[in-house]
Design a protein around this motif. Structure first.
Motif, mmCIF file in Angstrom:
data_model
loop_
_atom_site.group_PDB
_atom_site.id
_atom_site.type_symbol
_atom_site.label_atom_id
_atom_site.label_comp_id
_atom_site.label_asym_id
_atom_site.label_seq_id
_atom_site.Cartn_x
_atom_site.Cartn_y
_atom_site.Cartn_z
ATOM 1 N N VAL A 81 0.544 -13.545 -40.948
ATOM 2 C CA VAL A 81 -0.313 -14.184 -39.950
ATOM 3 C C VAL A 81 0.234 -13.833 -38.577
ATOM 4 C CG1 VAL A 81 -1.225 -16.363 -39.047
ATOM 5 C CG2 VAL A 81 -0.878 -16.092 -41.505
ATOM 6 N N ALA A 82 -0.580 -13.141 -37.777
ATOM 7 C CA ALA A 82 -0.182 -12.769 -36.408
ATOM 8 C C ALA A 82 1.180 -12.067 -36.402
ATOM 9 C CB ALA A 82 -0.175 -13.988 -35.499
ATOM 10 N N ASP A 83 1.322 -11.088 -37.289
ATOM 11 C CA ASP A 83 2.535 -10.264 -37.374
ATOM 12 C C ASP A 83 3.769 -11.028 -37.873
ATOM 13 O OD1 ASP A 83 1.123 -8.049 -36.387
ATOM 14 O OD2 ASP A 83 1.522 -8.635 -34.306
ATOM 15 N N THR A 84 3.543 -12.241 -38.382
ATOM 16 C CA THR A 84 4.647 -13.022 -38.951
ATOM 17 C C THR A 84 4.441 -13.158 -40.453
ATOM 18 O OG1 THR A 84 4.986 -14.285 -36.916
ATOM 19 C CG2 THR A 84 5.818 -15.252 -38.951
#
Length: 260
Positions: free
Chosen positions: A158-161
């Motif tokens: 999610v969002a590069d995490t």
């Protein structure tokens, strides 16, 4: 309404109401600041509620009727009849979830209308407005703010995490429903808002199956309150709230009517 759907005798409804209140008060129990009596009342209320529901299930077995408890107690189904403990647990969930959330939704809706008197007057003049208005209340001031009990079944990005499999996830539903990337001017209450795909009832496979009933109950309640109250206005703002990060709603609203 939930008692009626379950098939709880009308004379038992006041007891159920008190039990649910005591259970919900104990949810927010803080041993550092709250009296032990508050927790004990919640524990006792839960035991009394489960015992009463268990007795009702026993009474309904072999006596089919229209209530949900009766149907569950007598329905064999393709996998056999549900165990009594499962029926009682299901009924308890329906009773608590169908009570506290609706109480908060109606109170949040009325509070929002009192803070927006022009919208309140418009609802009185245009009763059909209640349908989109309730959807906007669910977005703007939902009764369930956070879902803290989800877990990742697999690694999720999610969002590069990367959220590792098995991690606990807290869903900030109220925050998502005010995301400026999704909603124009999200902090403004607007019953005319288009494409109002809020998260007030969750989403996906976790979408609240009681949502249609909750909508109808709130639509009826707000329409009738606005119709019956004569120029209502808040006496106190902010009203008192139960200190819960999950459930949000005023404990009560102090209002005046007419010329005061």
């Amino acid at each position: 309404m939930t008692c009626h759907l379950l098939g709880v005798p009308r004379e038992d409804e006041p007891r159920f109401h008190l039990w649910v209140n005591d259970i919900m008060n104990a949810v927010d129990y803080d041993p550092k600041t709250d009296p032990k009596e508050r927790r004990d009342k919640g524990v006792q209320a839960r035991e009394d509620l489960l015992q009463c529901l268990g007795e009702l299930v026993e009474q309904r077995r072999g006596r089919p009727g229209d209530g949900l408890l009766s149907r569950l107690a007598n329905d064999e189904g393709p996998d056999g009849r549900m165990a009594d403990a499962e029926i009682v647990a299901t009924a308890k969930l329906l009773l608590i979830a169908g009570h506290e959330t609706i109480v908060n939704l109606i109170a949040n809706g009325m509070l929002t209308l009192l803070r927006h008197p022009r919208v309140l007057q418009r609802l009185r003049d245009e009763p059909a407005l209640v349908v989109p208005l309730v959807e906007e209340v669910l977005r703007y001031e939902p009764p369930v703010q956070i879902i803290p009990w989800r877990a990742a079944y697999s690694d999720i990005t999610v969002a590069d995490t990367v959220i590792p499999k098995g991690s606990q996830i807290m869903l900030m539903l109220a925050s998502g429903s005010r995301d400026p990337k999704r909603f124009h001017d999200p902090d403004r209450f607007d019953p005319d808002r288009r494409d109002n795909q809020h998260l007030g009832f969750g989403s996906g496979i976790h979408l609240c199956f009681g949502g249609p009933l909750a909508r109808l109950e709130t639509q009826i309640a707000l329409t009738e309150l606005v119709r019956r109250l004569d120029r209502p206005r808040l006496v106190t703002d902010l009203p008192p709230y139960r200190p819960s990060p999950v459930l949000r709603g005023p404990i009560h609203l102090d209002i005046e009517q007419g010329d005061g």
